[in-house]
Design an enzyme around this catalytic site. Sequence first.
Site, short mmCIF file in Angstrom:
data_model
loop_
_atom_site.label_atom_id
_atom_site.label_comp_id
_atom_site.label_asym_id
_atom_site.label_seq_id
_atom_site.Cartn_x
_atom_site.Cartn_y
_atom_site.Cartn_z
N GLY A 9 170.25 35.32 86.09
CA GLY A 9 168.96 36.01 86.11
C GLY A 9 169.10 37.51 86.14
O GLY A 9 169.36 38.08 87.19
N GLY A 11 166.93 39.94 86.02
CA GLY A 11 165.75 40.72 86.39
C GLY A 11 166.15 41.83 87.33
O GLY A 11 167.34 42.13 87.52
N SER A 12 165.17 42.46 87.98
CA SER A 12 165.47 43.60 88.85
C SER A 12 166.34 43.20 90.04
O SER A 12 167.33 43.86 90.36
CB SER A 12 164.18 44.26 89.32
OG SER A 12 163.31 43.32 89.93
N TRP A 13 166.00 42.08 90.70
CA TRP A 13 166.73 41.67 91.89
C TRP A 13 168.11 41.13 91.52
O TRP A 13 169.10 41.45 92.17
CB TRP A 13 165.92 40.65 92.66
CG TRP A 13 166.38 40.31 94.05
CD1 TRP A 13 166.33 39.07 94.63
CD2 TRP A 13 166.91 41.18 95.07
NE1 TRP A 13 166.80 39.13 95.94
CE2 TRP A 13 167.16 40.41 96.22
CE3 TRP A 13 167.20 42.55 95.10
CZ2 TRP A 13 167.69 40.95 97.40
CZ3 TRP A 13 167.73 43.09 96.27
CH2 TRP A 13 167.97 42.30 97.40
N TYR A 50 163.72 46.52 83.75
CA TYR A 50 163.62 46.14 85.16
C TYR A 50 164.01 47.27 86.12
O TYR A 50 163.42 47.40 87.19
CB TYR A 50 164.48 44.91 85.43
CG TYR A 50 163.91 43.66 84.78
CD1 TYR A 50 162.88 42.97 85.38
CD2 TYR A 50 164.41 43.20 83.57
CE1 TYR A 50 162.34 41.84 84.79
CE2 TYR A 50 163.89 42.06 82.98
CZ TYR A 50 162.85 41.39 83.59
OH TYR A 50 162.32 40.27 82.99
N GLY A 138 165.31 38.41 102.57
CA GLY A 138 164.96 39.39 103.60
C GLY A 138 164.24 40.58 103.00
O GLY A 138 163.94 40.61 101.80
N LYS A 193 155.34 35.04 102.38
CA LYS A 193 154.97 36.44 102.54
C LYS A 193 154.38 37.02 101.25
O LYS A 193 153.60 37.97 101.28
CB LYS A 193 156.16 37.27 103.02
CG LYS A 193 157.41 37.17 102.16
CD LYS A 193 157.46 38.19 101.05
CE LYS A 193 158.68 37.95 100.17
NZ LYS A 193 158.78 38.91 99.06
N ASN A 258 153.75 41.78 94.10
CA ASN A 258 152.66 41.00 94.67
C ASN A 258 151.59 41.92 95.27
O ASN A 258 150.39 41.68 95.10
CB ASN A 258 153.21 40.05 95.74
CG ASN A 258 154.04 38.93 95.13
OD1 ASN A 258 153.52 37.97 94.58
ND2 ASN A 258 155.36 39.09 95.19
N ILE A 281 156.98 38.34 86.54
CA ILE A 281 156.51 37.21 87.33
C ILE A 281 155.96 37.70 88.67
O ILE A 281 156.58 38.51 89.35
CB ILE A 281 157.66 36.21 87.59
CG1 ILE A 281 158.15 35.61 86.27
CG2 ILE A 281 157.23 35.12 88.56
CD1 ILE A 281 157.18 34.68 85.61
#
Length: 336
Positions: A9, A11-13, A50, A138, A193, A258, A281
Amino acid sequence: MKQKIAVLGPGSWGTALAKVLVENGHDVTIWGREVDQIAEINQQHTNQHYLPDLLLPLELKAEYDLKTAVTGADAILFVVPTKAIRSVAAQLVAVLDTKPVIIHASKGLEQGTHKRISQVLMEEIPADKRQDVVVLSGPSHAEEVAVRDITTITAASKNLKYAEYVQQLFMNDYFRIYTNDDVIGVETGAALKNIIALGSGAIHGLGFGDNAKAAIMTRGLAEISRLGVAMGADPLTFIGMSGVGDLIVTCTSVHSRNWRAGDLLGRGHNLQEVLDNMGMIVEGVSTTKAAYELSQELNVEMPITETIYKVLYEGADVQEAAKLIMLRDGRSEKEF
């Protein structure tokens, strides 16, 4: 000890975590499906969509063939959207040539089944094909980790030996990992969260101030804890990194997609307009549906989640919804 790690993956993370691992001296390959993106990472050493303007380590390799990416891997890190976890895991099993530690840093609940991500991974990747499944979660924004801002998160496994293995993979002078054996609590806090962050963003978009933001975060944590405990979590987990820590960072920052999505909802945009605007997403949208359905199954009261569900899926007016939740019957704060 140098390890060979595949990150699934880009993406950014996923990119930020891959960068941490490379900087810690590991042999890292990041896998993705977009040929142009993989070429950009390999040739330009960037991932502009990203993480704009970030120069990636020259040692980071990118690959669009899954078998090539995971060959010889000591550990495999899933950082794909929740909806893709099961299908990617099924593809992985067919090409594994080692028995790696499986790590995931995704945050959500599977639609329909309402299962946690580690449950999905354990179903799709047989025990004889893996060492263990470890959750990495986290309070962390990829944008900040990528530029080496100080960050602390949690590695969770029922077998602390593997949580400690992941701790050692990632720990350095800007990225600190704590261990935990409460997988249910860590995953539940991570997923839920995002729902509260949607609400926090909506509160901002509606023009309310800090009092309202504090209220939704505090009562949101109560909801997260109620559902988590009903699922078997340790309540103490929710006052830790993957509970209140992740809630704070996700509910208060423009880095949070989010929160940004909720802000747009509060400003009067409909859900489709919001999703089109984000371009990435927004896990909280699907998680709201899964968590609401799960709360109904487990008979757990979650008024904030229910309100956000009605806004997202039943077309409720966001301003009217905020008013109605304030007019609920009075009760003791200690009610659980």
